[in-house]
Scaffold this motif. Structure first.
Motif, PDB file in Angstrom:
ATOM      1  N   SER A 117      16.862   8.728  -6.221  1.00 58.62           N
ATOM      2  CA  SER A 117      17.825   7.748  -5.711  1.00 58.62           C
ATOM      3  C   SER A 117      18.800   8.397  -4.737  1.00 58.62           C
ATOM      4  O   SER A 117      19.186   7.796  -3.728  1.00 58.62           O
ATOM      5  N   PHE A 134      18.056  11.001  -2.826  1.00 56.74           N
ATOM      6  CA  PHE A 134      17.314  11.305  -1.603  1.00 56.74           C
ATOM      7  C   PHE A 134      17.188  10.075  -0.710  1.00 56.74           C
ATOM      8  O   PHE A 134      17.397  10.149   0.501  1.00 56.74           O
ATOM      9  N   VAL A 135      16.846   8.941  -1.320  1.00 60.73           N
ATOM     10  CA  VAL A 135      16.712   7.708  -0.524  1.00 60.73           C
ATOM     11  C   VAL A 135      18.058   7.337   0.100  1.00 60.73           C
ATOM     12  O   VAL A 135      18.143   7.024   1.281  1.00 60.73           O
ATOM     13  N   HIS A 191      19.166   7.153   4.304  1.00 58.20           N
ATOM     14  CA  HIS A 191      19.823   6.027   4.985  1.00 58.20           C
ATOM     15  C   HIS A 191      21.234   6.402   5.444  1.00 58.20           C
ATOM     16  O   HIS A 191      21.698   5.949   6.483  1.00 58.20           O
ATOM     17  N   VAL A 226      21.038  -0.688   1.535  1.00 56.67           N
ATOM     18  CA  VAL A 226      20.272   0.168   0.623  1.00 56.67           C
ATOM     19  C   VAL A 226      21.221   1.088  -0.144  1.00 56.67           C
ATOM     20  O   VAL A 226      21.116   1.238  -1.370  1.00 56.67           O
ATOM     21  N   ALA A 253      23.100  -0.797  -2.779  1.00 56.12           N
ATOM     22  CA  ALA A 253      22.235  -1.180  -3.900  1.00 56.12           C
ATOM     23  C   ALA A 253      21.926   0.004  -4.819  1.00 56.12           C
ATOM     24  O   ALA A 253      21.702  -0.168  -6.017  1.00 56.12           O
ATOM     25  N   LEU A 254      21.927   1.210  -4.242  1.00 59.28           N
ATOM     26  CA  LEU A 254      21.568   2.401  -5.019  1.00 59.28           C
ATOM     27  C   LEU A 254      22.776   3.178  -5.530  1.00 59.28           C
ATOM     28  O   LEU A 254      22.631   4.079  -6.360  1.00 59.28           O
ATOM     29  N   LEU A 256      23.228   4.066  -9.236  1.00 56.10           N
ATOM     30  CA  LEU A 256      22.074   4.519 -10.019  1.00 56.10           C
ATOM     31  C   LEU A 256      22.028   6.001 -10.399  1.00 56.10           C
ATOM     32  O   LEU A 256      21.746   6.318 -11.560  1.00 56.10           O
TER      33      LEU A 256
END
Lengths: 153, 153
Positions: B39, B41-42, B46, B71, B74-75, B78
């Motif tokens: 999570s 890394f993503v 972005h 994004v 949303a993350l 987490l």
């Protein structure tokens, strides 16, 4: 070219066009591979949590299911941008060569999953376990269909 | 206990309470480690794309920036669920022991970042590059502060 073939080709073209700017933003192919694996792993974790509720392994928690479905919906369009040209073997990957040699079919699977994600979210938002079970089953089938065809065991 | 210490302890308790059910849902500690790394890394990818626009390395694309910020938002909550007890060394990790020995400070950093994410999204939604630059700088500082303290080089 029959209608289905045309529709698939169209979907593939649209997906490729959309994916290009994103693909261009990965500094190196390894990043694209890590990105697709990472986004799929996070989705998989949340999908598994919904599955545990759908299958009665853990008690149904409507609020948790909704939060899980929101993460899945937010991530559902991301992984596919990480399967661009040159990302077939720059790092360890279970992606089969067919991802690149049969792009139309792969993109069709990706599109199908992306259509399932908002349905799963709507079902989770309903707070109704039966609706969640149905939407989970349908989404799980779209995951499995793609894995069966495009992911090495 | 002064107010700041109390506020930190309270935030830590709230975060721990919130994190427990999620932590319990990881099948094994390795999954929790992979989840937080994935999570982050993503989000990092972005965040980097917004940074490239904020720093003038790529042309400002308001729509892309908004998608990136969505994004991240949303993350943003987490990764912290993946730092539960027993996840300090079950798999290769750059997380320093202080994550677990100085939980209050770590959770404070996590909370600060989670407060920055919606501000970054609002700035991206404004379509104004100057607002995006300011929000990016502030969010980047919260990333750096936590990395400096809790991530090995």
């Amino acid at each position: 070219m029959n209608f289905k073939t045309f529709a698939l080709a169209l979907a593939a073209t649209a997906a490729t066009t959309l994916a290009l700017p994103a693909a261009a933003q990965f500094a190196k192919p390894e990043d694209a591979i890590k990105y697709r694996q990472s986004s799929l792993f996070v989705m998989g974790q949340h999908f598994g949590r919904i599955g545990a509720m759908a299958n009665g392994k853990v008690p149904f928690d409507a609020k948790a299911a909704q939060a899980d479905a929101e993460v899945i919906a937010a991530l559902s369009s991301l992984p596919w941008t990480g399967f661009g040209p040159g990302t077939d073997k720059a790092a360890p990957t279970k992606a089969r060569p067919e991802v690149w040699t049969d792009q139309a079919k792969f993109q069709d699977h990706a599109q199908k999953f992306q259509a399932e994600a908002p349905k799963l979210l709507a079902a989770a938002q309903s707070g109704n376990l039966d609706q969640l079970k149905a939407a989970f089953g349908s989404a799980a089938n779209s995951c499995k269909a793609c894995h069966d065809n495009f992911r090495a065991r």
